[in-house]
Design a protein around this motif. Structure first.
Motif, PDB file in Angstrom:
ATOM      1  N   ASP A  61      61.652  44.161   6.288  1.00  0.00           N
ATOM      2  CA  ASP A  61      62.645  43.189   6.745  1.00  0.00           C
ATOM      3  C   ASP A  61      62.835  43.172   8.256  1.00  0.00           C
ATOM      4  O   ASP A  61      63.646  42.419   8.769  1.00  0.00           O
ATOM      5  CB  ASP A  61      63.993  43.452   6.066  1.00  0.00           C
ATOM      6  N   HIS A  62      62.119  44.023   8.980  1.00  0.00           N
ATOM      7  CA  HIS A  62      62.155  43.983  10.437  1.00  0.00           C
ATOM      8  C   HIS A  62      60.896  44.658  10.971  1.00  0.00           C
ATOM      9  O   HIS A  62      60.217  45.389  10.249  1.00  0.00           O
ATOM     10  CB  HIS A  62      63.401  44.674  10.989  1.00  0.00           C
ATOM     11  N   ILE A  63      60.609  44.425  12.229  1.00  0.00           N
ATOM     12  CA  ILE A  63      59.464  45.075  12.866  1.00  0.00           C
ATOM     13  C   ILE A  63      59.951  46.365  13.511  1.00  0.00           C
ATOM     14  O   ILE A  63      60.960  46.385  14.227  1.00  0.00           O
ATOM     15  CB  ILE A  63      58.805  44.160  13.901  1.00  0.00           C
ATOM     16  N   THR A  64      59.249  47.434  13.242  1.00  0.00           N
ATOM     17  CA  THR A  64      59.653  48.741  13.737  1.00  0.00           C
ATOM     18  C   THR A  64      59.528  48.845  15.253  1.00  0.00           C
ATOM     19  O   THR A  64      58.679  48.190  15.873  1.00  0.00           O
ATOM     20  CB  THR A  64      58.802  49.843  13.079  1.00  0.00           C
ATOM     21  N   GLY A  65      60.363  49.700  15.818  1.00  0.00           N
ATOM     22  CA  GLY A  65      60.293  49.987  17.252  1.00  0.00           C
ATOM     23  C   GLY A  65      59.444  51.194  17.589  1.00  0.00           C
ATOM     24  O   GLY A  65      59.402  51.615  18.750  1.00  0.00           O
ATOM     25  N   LEU A  66      58.745  51.758  16.588  1.00  0.00           N
ATOM     26  CA  LEU A  66      57.988  52.985  16.841  1.00  0.00           C
ATOM     27  C   LEU A  66      56.985  52.832  17.979  1.00  0.00           C
ATOM     28  O   LEU A  66      56.948  53.648  18.898  1.00  0.00           O
ATOM     29  CB  LEU A  66      57.246  53.412  15.564  1.00  0.00           C
ATOM     30  N   GLY A  67      56.140  51.787  17.912  1.00  0.00           N
ATOM     31  CA  GLY A  67      55.095  51.637  18.913  1.00  0.00           C
ATOM     32  C   GLY A  67      55.624  51.462  20.324  1.00  0.00           C
ATOM     33  O   GLY A  67      55.207  52.181  21.248  1.00  0.00           O
ATOM     34  N   PRO A  68      56.543  50.529  20.558  1.00  0.00           N
ATOM     35  CA  PRO A  68      57.088  50.364  21.907  1.00  0.00           C
ATOM     36  C   PRO A  68      57.809  51.606  22.432  1.00  0.00           C
ATOM     37  O   PRO A  68      57.724  51.909  23.627  1.00  0.00           O
ATOM     38  CB  PRO A  68      58.057  49.189  21.749  1.00  0.00           C
ATOM     39  N   LEU A  69      58.521  52.328  21.564  1.00  0.00           N
ATOM     40  CA  LEU A  69      59.174  53.553  22.023  1.00  0.00           C
ATOM     41  C   LEU A  69      58.143  54.591  22.445  1.00  0.00           C
ATOM     42  O   LEU A  69      58.314  55.287  23.450  1.00  0.00           O
ATOM     43  CB  LEU A  69      60.083  54.113  20.922  1.00  0.00           C
ATOM     44  N   ARG A  70      57.051  54.697  21.670  1.00  0.00           N
ATOM     45  CA  ARG A  70      55.970  55.610  22.057  1.00  0.00           C
ATOM     46  C   ARG A  70      55.382  55.210  23.406  1.00  0.00           C
ATOM     47  O   ARG A  70      55.176  56.044  24.293  1.00  0.00           O
ATOM     48  CB  ARG A  70      54.885  55.603  20.993  1.00  0.00           C
ATOM     49  N   ASP A  71      55.125  53.915  23.579  1.00  0.00           N
ATOM     50  CA  ASP A  71      54.485  53.444  24.800  1.00  0.00           C
ATOM     51  C   ASP A  71      55.372  53.647  26.022  1.00  0.00           C
ATOM     52  O   ASP A  71      54.877  53.906  27.120  1.00  0.00           O
ATOM     53  CB  ASP A  71      54.116  51.964  24.667  1.00  0.00           C
ATOM     54  N   LYS A  72      56.678  53.533  25.843  1.00  0.00           N
ATOM     55  CA  LYS A  72      57.601  53.641  26.968  1.00  0.00           C
ATOM     56  C   LYS A  72      58.031  55.074  27.265  1.00  0.00           C
ATOM     57  O   LYS A  72      58.447  55.377  28.388  1.00  0.00           O
ATOM     58  CB  LYS A  72      58.843  52.772  26.709  1.00  0.00           C
ATOM     59  N   THR A  73      57.973  55.963  26.280  1.00  0.00           N
ATOM     60  CA  THR A  73      58.487  57.328  26.477  1.00  0.00           C
ATOM     61  C   THR A  73      57.462  58.417  26.201  1.00  0.00           C
ATOM     62  O   THR A  73      57.740  59.588  26.452  1.00  0.00           O
ATOM     63  CB  THR A  73      59.704  57.585  25.565  1.00  0.00           C
TER      64      THR A  73
END
Length: 345
Positions: A61-73
């Motif tokens: 029901d939503h797109i996870t934030g896992l990838g962007p959080l990994r890329d930014k931190t």
């Protein structure tokens, strides 16, 4: 303990930020893509260092934030070992512990809503994903759902926690924020059943519409892995067969970036030095053990982890510190095993 419950009103998703102290390590559970900037602002305001981003299951029901959080931190992405996601840094199994500085959460496999659903438990609270909701339970009519499995997950595992245990779900659609195991036993209408058959009958007749984002979110959430192609293009990657030839050479130092529990469960490559990923930066900086090892001996660092995601980030960091001969094992221990690479325990 620092604890924040964050809400995405579009998908009615709760995300949870946890840390043991200000200035320490933090993890986030079930982050939403559209709220990533909000999470990072809060992390900065609380003087925290995000080291792990966790999804309780593959969300529809939503797109996870896992990838962007990994890329930014450069944090570690975490899911259960059954996940269909292409690459996550760490895969957990029932009975493992999800740890950061000062906190350890018990990992409980709770399938039923999906076959990769997990809950994470502290002594006073449980993060139950979509398995146990407040006055409800997660739907089980997806192709990888199973009402019988969910019944066992709830009655055989979650409801055996102390009644005072706080229940923090991944969603709520009525405005509730927290419950307890005791409350859910007493007042959750789907738990007032006398048998698994009665529970299955209820769950099989909910007649719910599919989530609006399902056709888009599920494929997107299966493609969260760090693109390791760029690391390979720069010549900083060795495939498993190349790594087999490098192992044991006197001019090579194998560096295992996994956590100790992963090493114990999966095995290690003989002769490797153990430098957990969170401690990498201090070791590759000038004066650090690995930096001085390379400077004094000329050895080439060959970094590896479970699936190649941590080691890909680590080799970039090593190159940034001037360790220009460093490379990583593409695909990590998973690829090494598939190439019949030997492991010791």
């Amino acid at each position: 303990m620092i604890f924040r419950q964050l809400f995405d009103s579009v998908s009615s998703t709760y995300s949870y930020l946890l840390a043991s102290r200000q200035g320490g390590e933090a993890l986030i559970i079930d982050p939403v893509l559209d709220k990533v900037d909000r999470y990072l602002r809060l992390v900065r305001e609380l003087d925290l260092r995000l080291v792990k981003a966790v999804d309780t299951h593959l969300h529809a029901d939503h797109i996870t934030g896992l990838g962007p959080l990994r890329d930014k931190t450069q944090c570690i992405t975490v899911m259960g070992e059954q996940t269909k996601a292409d690459v996550v840094s760490m895969r957990l199994a029932n009975g493992d512990r999800l740890t950061i500085e000062g906190l350890a959460l018990d990992v409980v496999y709770t399938p039923g809503h999906t076959d990769d659903s997990y809950s994470f438990v502290l002594p006073d609270r449980a993060f139950t994903g979509d398995t146990l909701l407040i006055r409800g339970t997660g739907r089980t009519d997806f192709p990888n759902g199973d009402a019988r499995h969910q019944y066992e997950s709830i009655f055989g595992r979650l409801l055996k926690l102390p009644d005072s245990t706080l229940v923090y779900p991944a969603h709520d659609y009525k405005g509730d924020t927290v419950s307890t195991i005791g409350e859910e036993k007493a007042f959750n209408p789907r738990l007032q059943v006398r048998s698994v058959e009665e529970y299955v009958e209820i769950m099989n007749n909910l007649k719910l519409a599919n989530p609006k984002m399902m056709d888009f979110a599920v494929p997107a959430n299966m493609k969260v892995g760090l693109q390791q192609d760029e690391i390979a293009r720069r010549g900083w990657a060795a495939n498993a067969n190349e790594a087999l030839a490098l192992a044991g050479r006197p001019d090579v130092a194998l560096i295992d970036l996994r956590e100790r529990s992963e090493c114990e469960r999966q095995g290690i490559i003989a002769g490797a030095l153990h430098v957990p990923y969170p401690r990498l930066q201090e070791n590759i900086a000038p004066g650090g053990v690995l930096h001085e090892l390379v400077r004094s001996t000329g050895k080439r660092l060959v970094l590896y982890c479970a699936f190649g995601e941590r080691s890909a980030m680590a080799v970039q960091a090593a190159q940034d510190e001037g360790l220009t001969s460093a490379c990583h094992i593409e695909g990590g221990i998973d690829a090494w095993k598939r190439a019949n690479g030997p492991l010791v325990r």
